[in-house]
Motif scaffolding. Structure first.
Motif, mmCIF file in Angstrom:
data_model
loop_
_atom_site.group_PDB
_atom_site.id
_atom_site.type_symbol
_atom_site.label_atom_id
_atom_site.label_comp_id
_atom_site.label_asym_id
_atom_site.label_seq_id
_atom_site.Cartn_x
_atom_site.Cartn_y
_atom_site.Cartn_z
ATOM 1 N N ILE A 190 97.863 24.643 47.314
ATOM 2 C CA ILE A 190 99.312 24.894 47.311
ATOM 3 C C ILE A 190 99.912 24.427 45.983
ATOM 4 N N PRO A 191 100.513 25.356 45.202
ATOM 5 C CA PRO A 191 101.152 24.917 43.960
ATOM 6 C C PRO A 191 102.464 24.192 44.249
ATOM 7 N N VAL A 192 102.659 23.039 43.625
ATOM 8 C CA VAL A 192 103.918 22.290 43.740
ATOM 9 C C VAL A 192 104.486 22.208 42.325
ATOM 10 N N ILE A 193 105.657 22.804 42.138
ATOM 11 C CA ILE A 193 106.205 22.921 40.781
ATOM 12 C C ILE A 193 106.895 21.623 40.350
ATOM 13 N N ALA A 194 106.548 21.140 39.163
ATOM 14 C CA ALA A 194 107.247 19.992 38.578
ATOM 15 C C ALA A 194 108.105 20.474 37.412
ATOM 16 N N GLU A 195 109.161 19.746 37.155
ATOM 17 C CA GLU A 195 110.093 20.091 36.069
ATOM 18 C C GLU A 195 109.450 19.879 34.700
ATOM 19 N N VAL A 196 110.049 20.512 33.700
ATOM 20 C CA VAL A 196 109.641 20.241 32.309
ATOM 21 C C VAL A 196 110.680 19.304 31.702
ATOM 22 N N ASP A 197 110.288 18.620 30.613
ATOM 23 C CA ASP A 197 111.263 17.795 29.886
ATOM 24 C C ASP A 197 111.686 18.526 28.610
ATOM 25 N N ASP A 198 112.266 17.806 27.668
ATOM 26 C CA ASP A 198 112.785 18.436 26.442
ATOM 27 C C ASP A 198 111.705 19.134 25.612
ATOM 28 N N THR A 199 110.445 18.755 25.817
ATOM 29 C CA THR A 199 109.348 19.379 25.053
ATOM 30 C C THR A 199 108.949 20.714 25.662
ATOM 31 N N LEU A 200 109.528 21.038 26.798
ATOM 32 C CA LEU A 200 109.180 22.225 27.597
ATOM 33 C C LEU A 200 107.778 22.126 28.195
ATOM 34 N N THR A 201 107.181 20.930 28.164
ATOM 35 C CA THR A 201 105.939 20.704 28.911
ATOM 36 C C THR A 201 106.277 19.822 30.115
ATOM 37 N N ILE A 202 105.305 19.665 31.009
ATOM 38 C CA ILE A 202 105.567 18.983 32.286
ATOM 39 C C ILE A 202 106.141 17.579 32.069
ATOM 40 N N ILE A 222 99.951 19.851 41.551
ATOM 41 C CA ILE A 222 101.233 19.834 40.831
ATOM 42 C C ILE A 222 101.071 20.595 39.520
ATOM 43 N N VAL A 223 101.975 21.557 39.298
ATOM 44 C CA VAL A 223 101.871 22.451 38.148
ATOM 45 C C VAL A 223 103.229 22.521 37.454
ATOM 46 N N THR A 224 103.192 22.744 36.164
ATOM 47 C CA THR A 224 104.433 22.773 35.391
ATOM 48 C C THR A 224 105.291 24.008 35.729
ATOM 49 N N GLY A 225 106.604 23.826 35.629
ATOM 50 C CA GLY A 225 107.538 24.910 35.948
ATOM 51 C C GLY A 225 107.595 25.991 34.876
ATOM 52 N N TYR A 226 107.183 25.650 33.641
ATOM 53 C CA TYR A 226 107.221 26.638 32.561
ATOM 54 C C TYR A 226 105.799 26.971 32.152
ATOM 55 N N THR A 227 105.332 28.140 32.583
ATOM 56 C CA THR A 227 103.968 28.570 32.282
ATOM 57 C C THR A 227 103.858 30.050 32.576
ATOM 58 N N PHE A 228 102.659 30.589 32.415
ATOM 59 C CA PHE A 228 102.365 31.970 32.804
ATOM 60 C C PHE A 228 101.986 31.940 34.286
ATOM 61 N N PHE A 229 102.188 33.059 34.997
ATOM 62 C CA PHE A 229 101.986 33.012 36.455
ATOM 63 C C PHE A 229 100.543 32.724 36.853
ATOM 64 N N ALA A 230 99.590 32.876 35.895
ATOM 65 C CA ALA A 230 98.177 32.628 36.200
ATOM 66 C C ALA A 230 97.949 31.197 36.687
ATOM 67 N N SER A 231 98.773 30.244 36.219
ATOM 68 C CA SER A 231 98.570 28.848 36.626
ATOM 69 C C SER A 231 98.713 28.723 38.143
ATOM 70 N N CYS A 232 99.814 29.248 38.696
ATOM 71 C CA CYS A 232 100.030 29.191 40.151
ATOM 72 C C CYS A 232 99.052 30.112 40.869
ATOM 73 N N ALA A 233 98.789 31.285 40.299
ATOM 74 C CA ALA A 233 97.894 32.259 40.949
ATOM 75 C C ALA A 233 96.495 31.655 41.136
ATOM 76 N N ALA A 234 96.035 30.881 40.149
ATOM 77 C CA ALA A 234 94.707 30.270 40.239
ATOM 78 C C ALA A 234 94.687 29.244 41.372
ATOM 79 N N ILE A 235 95.768 28.486 41.513
ATOM 80 C CA ILE A 235 95.847 27.465 42.578
ATOM 81 C C ILE A 235 95.805 28.151 43.944
ATOM 82 N N VAL A 236 96.561 29.260 44.060
ATOM 83 C CA VAL A 236 96.573 30.014 45.327
ATOM 84 C C VAL A 236 95.186 30.615 45.580
ATOM 85 N N ALA A 237 94.537 31.111 44.516
ATOM 86 C CA ALA A 237 93.192 31.697 44.669
ATOM 87 C C ALA A 237 92.189 30.656 45.159
ATOM 88 N N ALA A 238 92.440 29.386 44.835
ATOM 89 C CA ALA A 238 91.560 28.307 45.302
ATOM 90 C C ALA A 238 91.998 27.805 46.680
#
Ligand SMILES: Cc1ncc(COP(=O)(O)O)c(C=O)c1O
Length: 178
Positions: A119-131, A100-116
């Motif tokens: 499967i990246p599963v996107i979670a929403e961010v809250d008002d802090t813009l973090t997961i 599970i990875v945050t929806g607001y990030t640089f694409f490297a976060s998902c790319a690293a999961i795929v490289a491993a």
């Protein structure tokens, strides 16, 4: 409250200049230059393979990092993408695992999961813009083995809630501080 909005000719709400997009770079001073030149002068670029009479700065960095954070291990990598892939592999993330990875990030976060091969599963961010910890719980499936959370733009995630969820569901937590 009676003031006109700036867009209608009222006073500007924000009067200080924007922080530039390279705040880390602004920290570069004489000490940083000296350290880089020392590496070049010593011709010792890596953790291994350098002249016997000087100390590896990479090794020193790892040792200082361990001490500062009270960690058992530290591994310097060439960039954050490499660090994320290394962390996923070190955590034993296997092909087909869901991370599970945050929806607001640089694409490297998902790319690293795929490289491993996971499967990246996107979670929403809250008002802090973090997961959003609440959404993490909604996205957990039997295939979930890890959370990749990002302290985006220096805003810390809600680690107390995140670690409690991870403990409850036996998930590894990888923190991206890039
Ligand atoms: C949140 C985040 N994670 C990972 C990366 C990847 O870092 P690197 O370019 O060092 O591989 C970046 C780069 O901007 C980032 O912003």
């Amino acid at each position: 409250m009676s003031e006109k909005l700036a867009i209608y000719g009222g006073p500007r709400a924000k009067t200080t200049p924007n922080i530039p997009m390279y705040p880390g770079g602004l920290e570069i001073g004489d000490e940083e230059k000296r350290q880089v030149l020392e590496v070049l002068d010593n011709k010792y670029l890596f953790r291994y393979y350098g002249p016997a009479n000087v100390e590896s700065k990479v090794k020193k960095l790892e040792e200082n990092f361990k001490k500062r954070y009270g960690a058992k291990y530290a591994l310097a990598t060439s960039n954050c993408t490499g660090a994320l892939i290394s962390a996923l592999i070190a955590c034993g993330i296997a092909p087909g695992d869901e991370v599970i990875v945050t929806g607001y990030t640089f694409f490297a976060s998902c790319a690293a999961i795929v490289a491993a091969n996971a499967i990246p599963v996107i979670a929403e961010v809250d008002d802090t813009l973090t997961i959003d910890p609440e959404d993490i719980e909604k996205k957990i499936s039997p295939a979930t083995t890890a959370l990749m959370i990002v302290h985006m733009r220096g805003v810390p995630c809600d680690m107390d809630r995140i670690m409690a969820i991870a403990k409850k569901h036996n998930l590894k937590v990888i923190e991206d501080c890039a």
